[in-house]
Scaffold this motif. Structure first.
Motif, mmCIF file in Angstrom:
data_model
loop_
_atom_site.group_PDB
_atom_site.id
_atom_site.type_symbol
_atom_site.label_atom_id
_atom_site.label_comp_id
_atom_site.label_asym_id
_atom_site.label_seq_id
_atom_site.Cartn_x
_atom_site.Cartn_y
_atom_site.Cartn_z
ATOM 1 N N ALA A 1 0.788 -1.239 0.111
ATOM 2 C CA ALA A 1 0.093 0.029 -0.104
ATOM 3 C C ALA A 1 0.728 1.065 0.075
ATOM 4 C CB ALA A 1 -1.043 0.125 1.247
ATOM 5 N N ALA A 2 1.790 1.235 0.578
ATOM 6 C CA ALA A 2 2.737 2.409 0.875
ATOM 7 C C ALA A 2 3.542 2.756 -0.153
ATOM 8 C CB ALA A 2 3.899 2.408 1.982
ATOM 9 N N ARG A 3 3.825 1.656 -0.956
ATOM 10 C CA ARG A 3 4.782 1.992 -2.438
ATOM 11 C C ARG A 3 3.733 2.472 -3.215
ATOM 12 N NH1 ARG A 3 6.526 -4.225 -2.974
ATOM 13 N NH2 ARG A 3 5.137 -4.800 -4.302
ATOM 14 N N GLN A 4 2.595 1.855 -3.437
ATOM 15 C CA GLN A 4 1.459 2.225 -4.209
ATOM 16 C C GLN A 4 1.011 3.752 -4.307
ATOM 17 O OE1 GLN A 4 -1.414 -0.870 -4.188
ATOM 18 N NE2 GLN A 4 -0.167 -2.299 -5.867
ATOM 19 N N ARG A 5 0.913 4.040 -2.982
ATOM 20 C CA ARG A 5 0.320 5.544 -2.701
ATOM 21 C C ARG A 5 1.647 6.331 -3.108
ATOM 22 N NH1 ARG A 5 -1.843 8.448 -3.375
ATOM 23 N NH2 ARG A 5 -3.151 10.073 -2.041
ATOM 24 N N GLY A 6 2.786 6.061 -2.749
ATOM 25 C CA GLY A 6 3.950 6.779 -3.064
ATOM 26 C C GLY A 6 4.081 6.995 -4.718
ATOM 27 N N ARG A 7 4.005 6.009 -5.358
ATOM 28 C CA ARG A 7 3.896 6.190 -6.973
ATOM 29 C C ARG A 7 2.676 7.133 -7.432
ATOM 30 N NH1 ARG A 7 5.334 3.266 -11.047
ATOM 31 N NH2 ARG A 7 5.841 1.232 -9.846
ATOM 32 N N THR A 8 1.619 6.722 -6.891
ATOM 33 C CA THR A 8 0.418 7.737 -7.259
ATOM 34 C C THR A 8 0.741 9.080 -6.935
ATOM 35 O OG1 THR A 8 -1.058 5.815 -6.539
ATOM 36 C CG2 THR A 8 -1.841 8.002 -7.017
ATOM 37 N N MET A 9 1.455 9.556 -5.708
ATOM 38 C CA MET A 9 1.624 10.791 -5.370
ATOM 39 C C MET A 9 2.930 11.299 -6.196
ATOM 40 S SD MET A 9 1.677 11.174 -1.390
ATOM 41 C CE MET A 9 2.116 12.774 -0.983
ATOM 42 N N ALA A 10 3.702 10.442 -6.474
ATOM 43 C CA ALA A 10 4.692 10.893 -7.462
ATOM 44 C C ALA A 10 4.183 11.435 -8.836
ATOM 45 C CB ALA A 10 5.872 9.835 -7.484
ATOM 46 N N ILE A 11 3.290 10.557 -9.452
ATOM 47 C CA ILE A 11 2.761 10.754 -10.664
ATOM 48 C C ILE A 11 1.917 12.095 -10.496
ATOM 49 C CG2 ILE A 11 1.156 10.155 -12.562
ATOM 50 C CD1 ILE A 11 3.866 8.411 -12.286
ATOM 51 N N GLU A 12 1.265 12.254 -9.599
ATOM 52 C CA GLU A 12 0.292 13.347 -9.343
ATOM 53 C C GLU A 12 1.272 14.798 -9.127
ATOM 54 O OE1 GLU A 12 -3.194 11.550 -6.959
ATOM 55 O OE2 GLU A 12 -1.731 12.840 -6.045
ATOM 56 N N LEU A 13 2.437 14.527 -8.774
ATOM 57 C CA LEU A 13 3.440 15.642 -8.653
ATOM 58 C C LEU A 13 4.299 16.037 -9.975
ATOM 59 C CD1 LEU A 13 5.143 14.912 -5.566
ATOM 60 C CD2 LEU A 13 4.595 17.146 -6.131
ATOM 61 N N GLY A 14 4.273 15.096 -10.987
ATOM 62 C CA GLY A 14 4.578 15.296 -12.108
ATOM 63 C C GLY A 14 5.932 14.753 -12.455
ATOM 64 N N PHE A 15 6.270 13.689 -11.694
ATOM 65 C CA PHE A 15 7.315 12.865 -11.878
ATOM 66 C C PHE A 15 7.148 12.126 -12.975
ATOM 67 C CE2 PHE A 15 8.472 13.621 -7.408
ATOM 68 C CZ PHE A 15 9.721 13.561 -7.497
ATOM 69 N N ALA A 16 7.990 11.532 -13.944
ATOM 70 C CA ALA A 16 7.900 10.701 -15.012
ATOM 71 C C ALA A 16 7.561 9.312 -14.537
ATOM 72 C CB ALA A 16 9.033 10.516 -15.978
ATOM 73 N N GLY A 17 7.093 8.315 -15.245
ATOM 74 C CA GLY A 17 6.629 7.084 -14.689
ATOM 75 C C GLY A 17 8.001 6.289 -14.240
ATOM 76 N N CYS A 18 8.947 6.387 -14.952
ATOM 77 C CA CYS A 18 10.063 5.806 -14.588
ATOM 78 C C CYS A 18 10.597 6.297 -13.255
ATOM 79 C CB CYS A 18 11.351 6.123 -15.512
ATOM 80 S SG CYS A 18 12.011 4.626 -16.341
ATOM 81 N N ASP A 19 10.658 7.402 -12.759
ATOM 82 C CA ASP A 19 10.874 7.954 -11.566
ATOM 83 C C ASP A 19 10.076 7.424 -10.393
ATOM 84 O OD1 ASP A 19 13.363 9.084 -12.262
ATOM 85 O OD2 ASP A 19 12.359 11.025 -12.574
ATOM 86 N N GLY A 20 8.638 7.480 -10.845
ATOM 87 C CA GLY A 20 7.683 6.731 -9.954
ATOM 88 C C GLY A 20 8.110 5.319 -9.429
ATOM 89 N N THR A 21 8.558 4.535 -10.286
ATOM 90 C CA THR A 21 9.141 3.313 -10.041
ATOM 91 C C THR A 21 10.196 3.257 -9.074
ATOM 92 O OG1 THR A 21 8.144 2.602 -12.402
ATOM 93 C CG2 THR A 21 9.727 0.969 -11.016
#
Ligand SMILES: Nc1ncnc2c1ncn2[C@@H]1O[C@H](COP(=O)(O)OP(=O)(O)O)[C@@H](O)[C@H]1O
Ligand SMILES: [Mg+2]
Lengths: 141, 137
Positions: free
Chosen positions: B21-41
Protein backbone atom coordinates in the motif's frame (compact mmCIF):
# COMPACT_ATOMS: atom_id res chain seq x y z
CA UNK A 1 -3.29 -12.75 -4.96
CA UNK A 2 -2.54 -16.18 -6.37
CA UNK A 3 -0.51 -16.40 -9.57
CA UNK A 4 -2.29 -18.58 -12.18
CA UNK A 5 -0.14 -21.27 -13.81
CA UNK A 6 -0.88 -22.60 -17.29
CA UNK A 7 0.50 -25.67 -18.97
CA UNK A 8 1.51 -25.52 -22.63
CA UNK A 9 3.08 -28.83 -23.64
CA UNK A 10 6.31 -29.25 -21.71
CA UNK A 11 6.20 -25.67 -20.42
CA UNK A 12 4.49 -23.99 -17.49
CA UNK A 13 3.51 -20.35 -17.84
CA UNK A 14 3.02 -18.36 -14.64
CA UNK A 15 1.58 -14.91 -15.20
CA UNK A 16 1.71 -12.41 -12.37
CA UNK A 17 -1.52 -10.39 -12.47
CA UNK A 18 -1.07 -7.87 -9.71
CA UNK A 19 1.27 -6.66 -6.96
CA UNK A 20 2.58 -9.57 -4.93
CA UNK A 21 3.09 -9.74 -1.20
CA UNK A 22 5.94 -11.79 0.24
CA UNK A 23 3.50 -14.57 1.06
CA UNK A 24 2.30 -14.63 -2.57
CA UNK A 25 5.91 -14.99 -3.72
CA UNK A 26 6.54 -17.88 -1.34
CA UNK A 27 3.44 -19.58 -2.61
CA UNK A 28 4.42 -19.05 -6.24
CA UNK A 29 7.80 -20.64 -5.52
CA UNK A 30 6.22 -23.66 -3.85
CA UNK A 31 3.55 -24.08 -6.54
CA UNK A 32 6.05 -23.95 -9.39
CA UNK A 33 8.46 -26.38 -7.78
CA UNK A 34 5.59 -28.76 -7.15
CA UNK A 35 4.12 -28.52 -10.63
CA UNK A 36 7.36 -28.93 -12.49
CA UNK A 37 7.30 -32.42 -11.00
CA UNK A 38 3.59 -33.11 -11.39
CA UNK A 39 3.61 -32.19 -15.08
CA UNK A 40 7.18 -33.27 -15.81
CA UNK A 41 7.77 -29.82 -17.27
CA UNK A 42 11.01 -28.91 -19.01
CA UNK A 43 10.58 -25.17 -18.85
CA UNK A 44 8.90 -22.38 -16.91
CA UNK A 45 8.05 -18.91 -18.17
CA UNK A 46 7.47 -16.42 -15.40
CA UNK A 47 5.72 -13.35 -16.78
CA UNK A 48 6.18 -10.29 -14.56
CA UNK A 49 4.85 -7.70 -17.02
CA UNK A 50 2.23 -6.61 -14.47
CA UNK A 51 4.75 -5.99 -11.70
CA UNK A 52 5.44 -2.30 -11.21
CA UNK A 53 8.01 -2.80 -8.45
CA UNK A 54 10.64 -5.47 -7.95
CA UNK A 55 12.42 -4.80 -4.68
CA UNK A 56 15.34 -6.75 -3.26
CA UNK A 57 13.14 -9.37 -1.66
CA UNK A 58 11.15 -10.05 -4.83
CA UNK A 59 14.28 -10.11 -7.00
CA UNK A 60 15.92 -12.59 -4.70
CA UNK A 61 12.80 -14.76 -4.84
CA UNK A 62 12.86 -14.76 -8.65
CA UNK A 63 16.46 -15.89 -8.52
CA UNK A 64 15.63 -18.59 -5.97
CA UNK A 65 12.73 -19.85 -8.10
CA UNK A 66 14.91 -19.98 -11.18
CA UNK A 67 17.74 -21.86 -9.47
CA UNK A 68 15.45 -24.26 -7.61
CA UNK A 69 13.46 -25.05 -10.76
CA UNK A 70 16.76 -25.88 -12.44
CA UNK A 71 17.50 -28.35 -9.68
CA UNK A 72 14.22 -30.01 -10.58
CA UNK A 73 15.49 -30.41 -14.14
CA UNK A 74 13.69 -27.52 -15.84
CA UNK A 75 14.71 -24.11 -17.16
CA UNK A 76 13.11 -20.81 -16.15
CA UNK A 77 12.85 -17.65 -18.22
CA UNK A 78 11.66 -14.42 -16.59
CA UNK A 79 9.83 -12.23 -19.10
CA UNK A 80 8.29 -8.77 -19.09
CA UNK A 81 10.52 -6.77 -16.75
CA UNK A 82 9.35 -3.21 -17.48
CA UNK A 83 11.80 -0.40 -18.36
CA UNK A 84 11.40 1.49 -15.08
CA UNK A 85 11.61 -1.72 -13.08
CA UNK A 86 14.79 -2.74 -14.90
CA UNK A 87 16.34 0.66 -14.21
CA UNK A 88 15.32 0.61 -10.53
CA UNK A 89 16.79 -2.88 -10.10
CA UNK A 90 20.12 -1.77 -11.52
CA UNK A 91 20.19 1.36 -9.30
CA UNK A 92 19.35 -0.73 -6.29
CA UNK A 93 22.29 -2.98 -7.12
CA UNK A 94 20.27 -6.10 -7.89
CA UNK A 95 21.55 -8.68 -10.30
CA UNK A 96 19.72 -11.68 -11.63
CA UNK A 97 22.81 -13.86 -11.82
CA UNK A 98 22.26 -17.16 -13.56
CA UNK A 99 18.70 -16.24 -14.47
CA UNK A 100 17.50 -16.17 -18.08
CA UNK A 101 15.35 -13.23 -19.10
CA UNK A 102 13.50 -12.35 -22.31
CA UNK A 103 11.55 -9.33 -23.47
CA UNK A 104 8.11 -10.89 -23.54
CA UNK A 105 6.18 -14.15 -23.48
CA UNK A 106 6.78 -14.89 -27.16
CA UNK A 107 10.55 -14.43 -26.89
CA UNK A 108 10.60 -16.41 -23.65
CA UNK A 109 8.82 -19.34 -25.27
CA UNK A 110 11.19 -19.21 -28.24
CA UNK A 111 14.12 -19.25 -25.87
CA UNK A 112 12.75 -22.27 -24.01
CA UNK A 113 11.96 -24.11 -27.24
CA UNK A 114 15.61 -23.66 -28.28
CA UNK A 115 16.88 -24.83 -24.88
CA UNK A 116 14.64 -27.87 -24.89
CA UNK A 117 15.60 -28.75 -28.47
CA UNK A 118 19.31 -28.37 -27.84
CA UNK A 119 19.03 -30.67 -24.82
CA UNK A 120 17.11 -33.22 -26.87
CA UNK A 121 17.55 -32.68 -30.66
CA UNK A 122 14.90 -35.31 -31.42
CA UNK A 123 12.30 -33.27 -29.59
CA UNK A 124 9.58 -31.90 -31.83
CA UNK A 125 8.66 -29.21 -29.36
CA UNK A 126 7.45 -26.09 -31.09
CA UNK A 127 6.44 -23.39 -28.68
CA UNK A 128 6.94 -20.53 -31.07
CA UNK A 129 3.50 -20.87 -32.58
CA UNK A 130 1.69 -20.18 -29.36
CA UNK A 131 -1.21 -18.22 -30.74
CA UNK A 132 -4.57 -18.82 -29.14
CA UNK A 133 -4.76 -19.03 -25.40
CA UNK A 134 -7.50 -21.59 -26.05
CA UNK A 135 -4.81 -24.20 -26.59
CA UNK A 136 -3.62 -23.65 -23.08
CA UNK A 137 -4.74 -25.93 -20.39
CA UNK A 138 -5.66 -24.31 -17.09
CA UNK A 139 -4.22 -26.28 -14.25
CA UNK A 140 -5.39 -24.14 -11.42
CA UNK A 141 -8.06 -21.60 -10.39
CA UNK B 1 -2.31 22.70 -12.77
CA UNK B 2 -4.07 20.50 -10.32
CA UNK B 3 -3.93 21.33 -6.66
CA UNK B 4 -1.31 19.44 -4.73
CA UNK B 5 -1.86 18.51 -1.15
CA UNK B 6 0.97 19.55 1.14
CA UNK B 7 -0.47 17.64 4.08
CA UNK B 8 1.89 14.82 4.97
CA UNK B 9 0.34 11.41 4.47
CA UNK B 10 1.07 8.97 7.27
CA UNK B 11 0.99 5.29 6.37
CA UNK B 12 1.34 2.76 9.18
CA UNK B 13 3.56 -0.25 8.47
CA UNK B 14 2.68 -3.36 10.42
CA UNK B 15 2.28 -6.11 7.83
CA UNK B 16 3.20 -7.10 4.27
CA UNK B 17 0.10 -5.55 2.73
CA UNK B 18 1.10 -2.20 4.27
CA UNK B 19 4.38 -2.34 2.31
CA UNK B 20 2.47 -2.77 -0.95
CA UNK B 21 0.00 0.00 0.00
CA UNK B 22 2.78 2.46 0.92
CA UNK B 23 4.73 1.99 -2.30
CA UNK B 24 1.58 2.19 -4.43
CA UNK B 25 0.51 5.41 -2.70
CA UNK B 26 4.02 6.79 -3.14
CA UNK B 27 3.94 6.11 -6.85
CA UNK B 28 0.50 7.72 -7.24
CA UNK B 29 1.68 10.82 -5.37
CA UNK B 30 4.82 10.96 -7.51
CA UNK B 31 2.81 10.87 -10.73
CA UNK B 32 0.42 13.54 -9.39
CA UNK B 33 3.44 15.70 -8.60
CA UNK B 34 4.67 15.47 -12.17
CA UNK B 35 7.32 12.77 -11.93
CA UNK B 36 7.89 10.64 -15.01
CA UNK B 37 6.66 7.05 -14.73
CA UNK B 38 10.20 5.75 -14.49
CA UNK B 39 10.96 7.99 -11.51
CA UNK B 40 7.70 6.85 -9.90
CA UNK B 41 9.06 3.31 -10.08
CA UNK B 42 12.38 4.34 -8.51
CA UNK B 43 10.51 6.05 -5.66
CA UNK B 44 8.15 3.10 -5.15
CA UNK B 45 11.14 0.75 -5.00
CA UNK B 46 12.90 2.84 -2.35
CA UNK B 47 9.68 3.00 -0.30
CA UNK B 48 9.36 -0.76 -0.54
CA UNK B 49 12.90 -1.22 0.82
CA UNK B 50 12.58 1.10 3.83
CA UNK B 51 9.08 -0.18 4.63
CA UNK B 52 10.39 -3.72 4.50
CA UNK B 53 13.16 -2.79 6.93
CA UNK B 54 10.61 -1.38 9.37
CA UNK B 55 8.60 -4.60 9.29
CA UNK B 56 11.64 -6.87 9.46
CA UNK B 57 13.69 -5.11 12.13
CA UNK B 58 11.23 -3.02 14.13
CA UNK B 59 7.95 -4.94 13.50
CA UNK B 60 6.05 -1.67 13.15
CA UNK B 61 6.49 1.95 12.29
CA UNK B 62 5.31 4.42 9.69
CA UNK B 63 6.05 5.89 6.31
CA UNK B 64 5.28 9.56 5.86
CA UNK B 65 4.89 10.87 2.32
CA UNK B 66 5.10 14.60 1.79
CA UNK B 67 5.23 16.98 -1.17
CA UNK B 68 8.00 19.51 -0.79
CA UNK B 69 8.89 22.72 -2.63
CA UNK B 70 12.23 24.39 -2.49
CA UNK B 71 13.51 27.21 -4.67
CA UNK B 72 10.83 26.55 -7.27
CA UNK B 73 11.61 22.86 -7.33
CA UNK B 74 9.06 20.25 -6.44
CA UNK B 75 9.81 16.95 -4.83
CA UNK B 76 8.49 14.04 -2.88
CA UNK B 77 9.94 13.38 0.51
CA UNK B 78 9.65 10.06 2.28
CA UNK B 79 10.26 9.51 5.93
CA UNK B 80 10.43 6.01 7.37
CA UNK B 81 10.46 5.89 11.15
CA UNK B 82 10.24 3.28 13.80
CA UNK B 83 10.92 2.82 17.52
CA UNK B 84 12.70 -0.47 16.95
CA UNK B 85 16.14 -1.67 18.02
CA UNK B 86 18.11 0.97 16.10
CA UNK B 87 21.30 0.45 14.08
CA UNK B 88 24.61 0.22 15.98
CA UNK B 89 26.87 0.91 12.99
CA UNK B 90 25.36 3.13 10.32
CA UNK B 91 28.44 3.07 8.13
CA UNK B 92 28.24 -0.71 7.90
CA UNK B 93 24.46 -0.66 7.37
CA UNK B 94 24.97 1.64 4.37
CA UNK B 95 27.51 -0.71 2.77
CA UNK B 96 26.37 -2.82 -0.18
CA UNK B 97 25.85 -6.40 0.89
CA UNK B 98 25.87 -5.83 4.65
CA UNK B 99 22.94 -7.59 6.28
CA UNK B 100 22.18 -8.90 9.76
CA UNK B 101 19.26 -10.93 8.42
CA UNK B 102 20.96 -12.80 5.58
CA UNK B 103 19.24 -10.40 3.21
CA UNK B 104 20.89 -8.92 0.13
CA UNK B 105 22.03 -5.90 2.13
CA UNK B 106 20.98 -3.53 -0.65
CA UNK B 107 17.95 -1.85 0.91
CA UNK B 108 19.64 1.15 2.51
CA UNK B 109 22.55 1.70 0.10
CA UNK B 110 20.26 1.00 -2.87
CA UNK B 111 17.59 3.47 -1.68
CA UNK B 112 20.31 6.07 -1.30
CA UNK B 113 21.16 5.56 -5.00
CA UNK B 114 17.50 5.58 -6.07
CA UNK B 115 16.74 8.92 -4.40
CA UNK B 116 18.37 12.37 -4.72
CA UNK B 117 18.75 12.99 -1.01
CA UNK B 118 19.11 10.47 1.74
CA UNK B 119 19.70 10.81 5.48
CA UNK B 120 19.50 8.30 8.27
CA UNK B 121 19.47 8.71 12.02
CA UNK B 122 19.40 5.86 14.41
CA UNK B 123 19.92 5.25 18.08
CA UNK B 124 20.29 1.82 19.59
CA UNK B 125 17.27 1.02 21.73
CA UNK B 126 15.34 4.06 20.46
CA UNK B 127 14.69 3.57 16.77
CA UNK B 128 15.54 4.56 13.25
CA UNK B 129 14.56 7.43 11.01
CA UNK B 130 15.29 7.48 7.28
CA UNK B 131 14.49 10.63 5.31
CA UNK B 132 14.85 10.73 1.55
CA UNK B 133 13.75 13.08 -1.21
CA UNK B 134 13.52 12.95 -4.96
CA UNK B 135 13.09 16.09 -7.06
CA UNK B 136 10.99 16.41 -10.20
CA UNK B 137 13.34 16.82 -13.14
N1 LIG C 1 14.67 0.13 10.55
C1 LIG C 1 15.73 -0.58 10.95
N2 LIG C 1 15.88 -0.91 12.28
C2 LIG C 1 16.95 -1.61 12.68
N3 LIG C 1 17.94 -2.05 11.87
C3 LIG C 1 17.84 -1.75 10.56
C4 LIG C 1 16.74 -1.00 10.03
N4 LIG C 1 16.93 -0.86 8.71
C5 LIG C 1 18.09 -1.48 8.41
N5 LIG C 1 18.65 -2.02 9.52
C6 LIG C 1 19.95 -2.72 9.60
O1 LIG C 1 20.73 -2.35 8.48
C7 LIG C 1 21.10 -3.53 7.73
C8 LIG C 1 21.13 -3.22 6.25
O2 LIG C 1 19.81 -2.95 5.78
P1 LIG C 1 19.47 -3.19 4.24
O3 LIG C 1 20.47 -2.41 3.45
O4 LIG C 1 18.04 -2.88 4.02
O5 LIG C 1 19.79 -4.72 4.00
P2 LIG C 1 18.96 -6.03 4.44
O6 LIG C 1 17.61 -5.59 4.93
O7 LIG C 1 18.90 -6.88 3.23
O8 LIG C 1 19.76 -6.67 5.56
C9 LIG C 1 20.09 -4.58 8.13
O9 LIG C 1 20.60 -5.89 7.98
C10 LIG C 1 19.82 -4.23 9.59
O10 LIG C 1 20.82 -4.75 10.42
MG1 LIG D 1 16.41 -4.29 3.87
Amino acid sequence: MQVPILKQGPVLIATVQDALTDADLHRLRDDLLQRVGTHRSLGVVLDVTALDVLDSFAARMLRTISHAVRMRGATTVIVGIQPGVAFAMVQLGLRLDGVDTALDLEDGLNMLARTIRSADPTSTTNLAGLAGLAELEWIDR
Amino acid sequence: MSEISTEPLVMPIANEADIVAARQRGRTMAIELGFAGCDGTLIATAISEVARNILLYAQRGEIILCCVELGGRRGLSIEARDSGPGIPDLRKALTDGYSTSRGLGLGLPGSRRLMDEFAIESEVGRGTNVTMTKWVR
